[in-house]
Design a protein around this motif. Structure first.
Motif, short mmCIF file in Angstrom:
data_model
loop_
_atom_site.label_atom_id
_atom_site.label_comp_id
_atom_site.label_asym_id
_atom_site.label_seq_id
_atom_site.Cartn_x
_atom_site.Cartn_y
_atom_site.Cartn_z
N ASP A 148 0.82 -1.22 0.00
CA ASP A 148 0.00 0.00 0.00
C ASP A 148 0.85 1.27 0.00
OD1 ASP A 148 0.74 -0.77 2.57
OD2 ASP A 148 -1.17 -0.27 3.50
N GLY A 149 2.09 1.18 0.45
CA GLY A 149 2.99 2.31 0.27
C GLY A 149 3.42 2.41 -1.18
N GLU A 150 3.73 1.27 -1.78
CA GLU A 150 4.10 1.25 -3.19
C GLU A 150 2.99 1.80 -4.07
OE1 GLU A 150 5.79 -2.06 -6.36
OE2 GLU A 150 4.33 -2.69 -4.86
N ALA A 151 1.73 1.56 -3.67
CA ALA A 151 0.60 1.99 -4.48
C ALA A 151 0.49 3.50 -4.56
CB ALA A 151 -0.69 1.40 -3.92
N GLU A 152 1.26 4.23 -3.76
CA GLU A 152 1.25 5.70 -3.82
C GLU A 152 2.18 6.24 -4.89
OE1 GLU A 152 2.04 7.24 0.07
OE2 GLU A 152 0.42 6.09 1.01
N ALA B 77 -2.28 -14.60 -17.07
CA ALA B 77 -3.12 -13.75 -16.23
C ALA B 77 -2.29 -13.15 -15.12
CB ALA B 77 -4.28 -14.54 -15.66
N VAL B 78 -2.73 -11.99 -14.66
CA VAL B 78 -2.11 -11.34 -13.51
C VAL B 78 -3.18 -11.22 -12.43
CG1 VAL B 78 -1.03 -9.24 -12.62
CG2 VAL B 78 -0.46 -10.06 -14.92
N LEU B 79 -2.85 -11.68 -11.24
CA LEU B 79 -3.73 -11.52 -10.08
C LEU B 79 -3.11 -10.49 -9.15
CD1 LEU B 79 -6.16 -12.26 -8.30
CD2 LEU B 79 -4.77 -14.14 -7.34
N PRO B 80 -3.55 -9.24 -9.21
CA PRO B 80 -3.03 -8.25 -8.27
C PRO B 80 -3.59 -8.50 -6.87
CG PRO B 80 -4.01 -7.20 -10.22
CD PRO B 80 -4.47 -8.62 -10.19
N ILE B 81 -2.72 -8.42 -5.89
CA ILE B 81 -3.14 -8.55 -4.50
C ILE B 81 -2.65 -7.29 -3.79
CG2 ILE B 81 -2.99 -9.91 -2.37
CD1 ILE B 81 -2.25 -12.34 -4.14
N LEU B 82 -3.56 -6.36 -3.58
CA LEU B 82 -3.22 -5.11 -2.89
C LEU B 82 -3.17 -5.41 -1.40
CD1 LEU B 82 -2.76 -2.04 -2.84
CD2 LEU B 82 -5.25 -1.78 -2.72
N HIS B 83 -1.98 -5.33 -0.84
CA HIS B 83 -1.79 -5.70 0.56
C HIS B 83 -1.81 -4.44 1.42
CE1 HIS B 83 0.86 -7.67 3.90
NE2 HIS B 83 -0.43 -7.68 4.20
N ILE C 216 6.92 3.75 6.38
CA ILE C 216 7.98 3.74 7.38
C ILE C 216 7.52 4.45 8.65
CG2 ILE C 216 10.32 4.55 7.91
CD1 ILE C 216 11.02 4.16 4.99
N ALA C 217 6.85 5.58 8.51
CA ALA C 217 6.47 6.34 9.69
C ALA C 217 5.15 7.08 9.49
CB ALA C 217 7.57 7.33 10.06
N ASN C 218 4.38 6.71 8.49
CA ASN C 218 3.14 7.42 8.19
C ASN C 218 2.07 6.45 7.73
OD1 ASN C 218 3.35 10.47 8.31
ND2 ASN C 218 5.22 9.97 7.20
N PRO C 219 0.81 6.84 7.83
CA PRO C 219 -0.25 6.03 7.26
C PRO C 219 -0.14 5.99 5.75
CG PRO C 219 -1.14 7.76 8.68
CD PRO C 219 0.30 8.06 8.47
N THR C 220 -0.70 4.95 5.14
CA THR C 220 -0.77 4.90 3.68
C THR C 220 -2.16 5.36 3.24
OG1 THR C 220 -1.44 2.58 3.77
CG2 THR C 220 0.90 3.05 3.49
N ILE C 221 -2.19 5.96 2.06
CA ILE C 221 -3.43 6.58 1.58
C ILE C 221 -4.53 5.54 1.38
CG2 ILE C 221 -4.46 7.81 -0.35
CD1 ILE C 221 -1.74 9.23 -0.70
N LEU C 222 -4.21 4.47 0.64
CA LEU C 222 -5.26 3.52 0.30
C LEU C 222 -5.79 2.80 1.53
CD1 LEU C 222 -4.09 1.93 -3.08
CD2 LEU C 222 -5.52 3.93 -2.66
#
Length: 793
Positions: free
Chosen positions: A177-181, A202-208, A214-220
């Motif tokens: 979820d950090g990467e998703a930003e 096929a691709v199965l995305p798994i948004l974890h 590191i020190a903050n909330p993630t947006i998603l």
């Protein structure tokens, strides 16, 4: 919205649930052990400080989630006999991937010294983030990996690149979820508009989602289910939610969800393939929400740790200075009950070993993750057939990249059946003069089309999206799974993938020294629309600095070519497509330009990499007054025009012309495999004569490559020096003093034999500059004597 609890409620039997949870505990135990321990791997005695590493490095927070996904994918692989490639965007979950490949047996097969016993466990733990050991992320050393952790944003584009033309492959891609930003990740969700369910995997995305960086909330992680549902439906996916923290409930939810989404993927592919219908489906994805640092310490020093950013790296980082942490660590590790998981010899108990797939079905042993095992040579046409006739050097014109496109068209035709060659670029294939490839293939496009669209097809093999990051990620995933490709890009904007190039070059360098990794096809760049021909786009589009960036990397993986005309470009292109395990950077112009070498001469010149152009030189049988060297198509033309100017005004001058097509030839011996000896270098460039070198890029790069070469003190380099605007082609050269008159002026300054004649010739040169400026400001194009110049001798 599809919630896991709405699916089959409890697909796992009590026995399956117990074993899957035990396997997960084993992976978590090994993951914690890698971060902390260097001895006493199974806690057969009370934990002591000397058992703990003095430097605690690694990332725990994402790892238990990655382990959870891995064990559930194992169940699906065994049941359905699938080929699943596991890509982990949260790359610092390295201990989890190492742990799982160890548990399934792959790790010990490729590293026999890390055995399936207590001593092997001790070595496994100690090597992690330890001098002489392995990195903390999912690195090339990790079996089953094609995606190196660290820099975030490319997991999903790598996953789709791996799935293209791999119809029997399912790529499970975990997106952090950090990467998703990150920008590259945001764009790569649209890769589903390019995936053909008939011919591709096929691709199965798994948004974890685990809530924190590191020190903050993630947006998603802070979005509601409804917002997330809307977001991913908008991207074209069908999201399934798996959320919770109770292990028993989460195992059942994840198993039920995977049963459903795997069935949906198989149905999509069956329908598309049986009916020949490539219409874009709504592919499933999973949104997995678990606590960060799941199963780790709830609190440390009274501060929230699990399900918070404090668990991101090492939750107990000060064991040496805080003795009470040692007991917390021991309690944490014993909570996984290692005595129930490993036998007296330190081997995973048989009933848990049975959960892992066998042979090449193991995700750590999947051949697609070691793409060189699957690589097949391209069927190649004879590039000589595309030769441009050159009856006399420097008198006929051609568009070099257009000729290259004709060659690539036929490479594509010859390899249609193998489906192992694609072209990638950010909406610039036609602009970069590769138009001919559309005679062999359309652009890949599975989104909506209109009747008046041109060259769009689900079966297309030209990959275009206006995102250099996504193009690079697709191509890397394609190459790393054993296929071939070429990436064309405007020279100034290839910088967008600087860091992606870094990571791939480092991957290639590292894997050269990993015996079980097999060489993969090279990453090939064509940089065109280059600095010297950006007449309308101007200063923002003028930057040749990618070459400086590339040359920073290890010599055994990088190659840089600047062919001066179409025939040399053909020879270089053929070489690059046949090569393995390199990054090949080719710089060539797309505009009509003079041609210098017939095909036979071009092959000899490219084979040697640099050499004297005898036909342009007049120093045969005597010492030259000056060496005029050139590298790049426009600098070559300006050098030859300068030679012509000097010979007209100084008939007695002796000039040696040297052209460089392989930039790495200039490096001293021992620094690059292509280097020539100092003796050969001095014989070409002379031991003591002045050298005026016209270079395509920044001039200091040539000095950097040659500073330990003979006669360097007599080397004077002209190149791009950050002077540019919207202007004529020749004026760009004048602004940067790489034009014919500036080069001639440089020669006059350095050849003392003509010190009495130089003033008069310099006056002619200065007058030419005035005439030039007046002419372009009045007519908007270069003077006829410049734009119509041809080699006269």
């Amino acid at each position: 919205m599809v919630l896991a609890e709405q699916l089959s409620t409890k697909p796992l039997s009590a026995d399956q649930l117990q074993k899957i949870d035990a396997y997960w505990r084993a992976a978590n135990y090994l993951s914690v052990g890698q971060i902390y321990l260097m001895d006493n791997p199974l806690l057969r005695e009370p934990l002591k400080l000397e058992h703990v590493k003095p430097r605690l490095l690694g990332h725990w927070g994402t790892t238990p989630g990655l382990n959870f996904i891995y064990v559930h994918l194992n169940r699906i692989i065994k049941r359905d006999h699938l080929n699943i490639l596991y890509i982990t965007g949260p790359g610092h979950g390295g201990p989890g991937l190492v742990a799982n490949t160890y548990l399934e047996g792959t790790y010990s097969e490729v590293y026999p010294n890390i055995g399936q016993d207590t001593e092997g466990l001790r070595k496994l733990f100690k090597q992690f983030s330890f001098p002489g050991g392995i990195p903390s992320h999912v690195a090339p050393e990790t079996p089953g990996s094609i995606h190196e952790g660290g820099e975030l944003g490319y997991a999903l584009s790598h996953a789709f690149g791996a799935a293209f033309d791999n119809p029997d492959l399912l790529v499970a891609c975990v997106v952090g979820d950090g990467e998703a930003e990150t920008g590259p990740l945001a764009t790569s969700w649209h890769s589903n508009k390019f995936l053909n369910p008939i011919h591709d995997g096929a691709v199965l995305p798994i948004l974890h989602l685990n809530g924190y960086k590191i020190a903050n909330p993630t947006i998603l992680a802070r979005l509601s289910r409804e917002e997330l549902q809307s977001l991913f439906v908008g991207y074209g996916y069908k999201p399934y939610f798996v959320e919770g923290s109770d292990p028993a409930e989460m195992h059942q939810l994840m198993a039920a969800t995977l049963d459903t989404v795997i069935h949906e993927i198989q149905e999509i592919q069956h329908n598309a393939r049986s009916k020949g219908d490539p219409t874009r489906p709504q592919w499933p994805m999973i949104i997995l929400r678990t606590p960060k640092g799941w199963t780790g310490p709830k609190e440390v020093d009274g501060k929230k740790t699990e399900d918070f950013w404090r668990s991101h790296q090492v939750p107990l980082a000060e064991v040496a200075s805080k003795p009470e942490y040692l007991q917390i660590l021991e309690n944490w590790m014993r909570s996984y009950k290692p005595e129930e998981l490993f036998d007296e010899n330190g081997r995973l108990i048989p009933e848990l070993q049975e959960l892992a797939p066998q042979g090449e079905k193991r995700m750590g042993a999947l051949p697609h993750a070691n793409g060189g095992l699957l690589t097949r040579d391209l069927k190649m046409p004879d590039f000589r057939r595309y030769a441009v006739p050159v009856p006399h050097p420097g008198t006929t014109e051609a568009e070099a990249t257009r000729i290259m496109g004709q060659f690539l068209r036929d490479v594509m035709k010859l390899n249609q059946d193998q489906r192992n060659f694609r072209i990638f670029g950010p909406d610039e294939t036609a602009s970069n003069r590769w138009n001919a490839v559309f005679e062999a293939s359309d652009r890949t496009w599975v989104a909506e089309t209109y009747d008046y669209d041109e060259h769009l097809s689900p079966d297309g093999r030209v990959m275009e999206i206006l995102s250099e990051h996504t193009c690079q990620g697709w191509l890397e995933g394609y190459l790393l799974t054993g296929r071939h490709g070429f990436f064309s890009c405007y020279e100034a904007f290839i910088h967008l993938v600087d860091s992606m190039f870094n990571q791939h070059a480092k991957w290639l360098k590292t894997t050269r020294h990993i015996p079980w990794r097999r060489p993969i096809p090279s990453l090939n760049y064509l940089l065109t629309s280059h600095v010297w021909r950006q007449d309308h786009n101007g200063f923002s589009h003028q930057d040749p600095g990618f070459l400086d960036h590339v040359v920073n990397k290890k010599a055994d993986v990088i190659r840089v070519y600047l062919p001066p005309d179409a025939n040399t470009l053909l020879s270089v292109t053929d070489h690059c497509l046949r090569s393995r395990h390199y990054v090949n950077v080719v710089v060539a112009g797309k505009q009509p330009a003079l041609q210098y070498l017939d095909m036979d001469a071009a092959i000899k010149h490219c084979t040697q990499g640099l050499g004297i152009w005898e036909w342009a030189s007049n120093d045969q049988g005597s010492e030259p007054d000056v060496v005029m060297a050139c590298c790049g198509d426009v600098p070559t033309m300006e050098t030859l025009a300068a030679v012509d100017f000097l010979r007209q005004h100084l008939p007695d001058i002796k000039i040696r012309v040297v052209n460089v097509v392989n930039l790495m030839k200039l490096q001293p011996p021992g620094e690059h495999p292509h280097s020539i000896s100092d003796v050969d270098y001095a014989s070409i460039f002379t031991p003591d004569k002045p050298i005026v070198f016209a270079f395509h890029g920044y001039p200091w790069l040539i000095h950097r490559l040659t500073y330990r070469r003979p006669n360097h003190n007599n080397l004077h380099v002209r190149g791009y020096k950050e002077e540019g605007t919207t202007t004529t082609p020749f004026d760009m050269c004048v602004l940067n003093e790489v034009d014919r008159f500036s080069l001639a002026d440089d020669v006059l300054d350095r050849v003392d034999r003509f010190k009495y004649e130089r003033a008069h010739i310099k006056q002619i040169i200065h007058n030419k500059f005035v005439e030039h400026k007046q002419y372009i400001h009045q007519y908007g194009e270069d003077m006829p004597e410049v734009r119509n110049w041809k080699w006269p001798y």
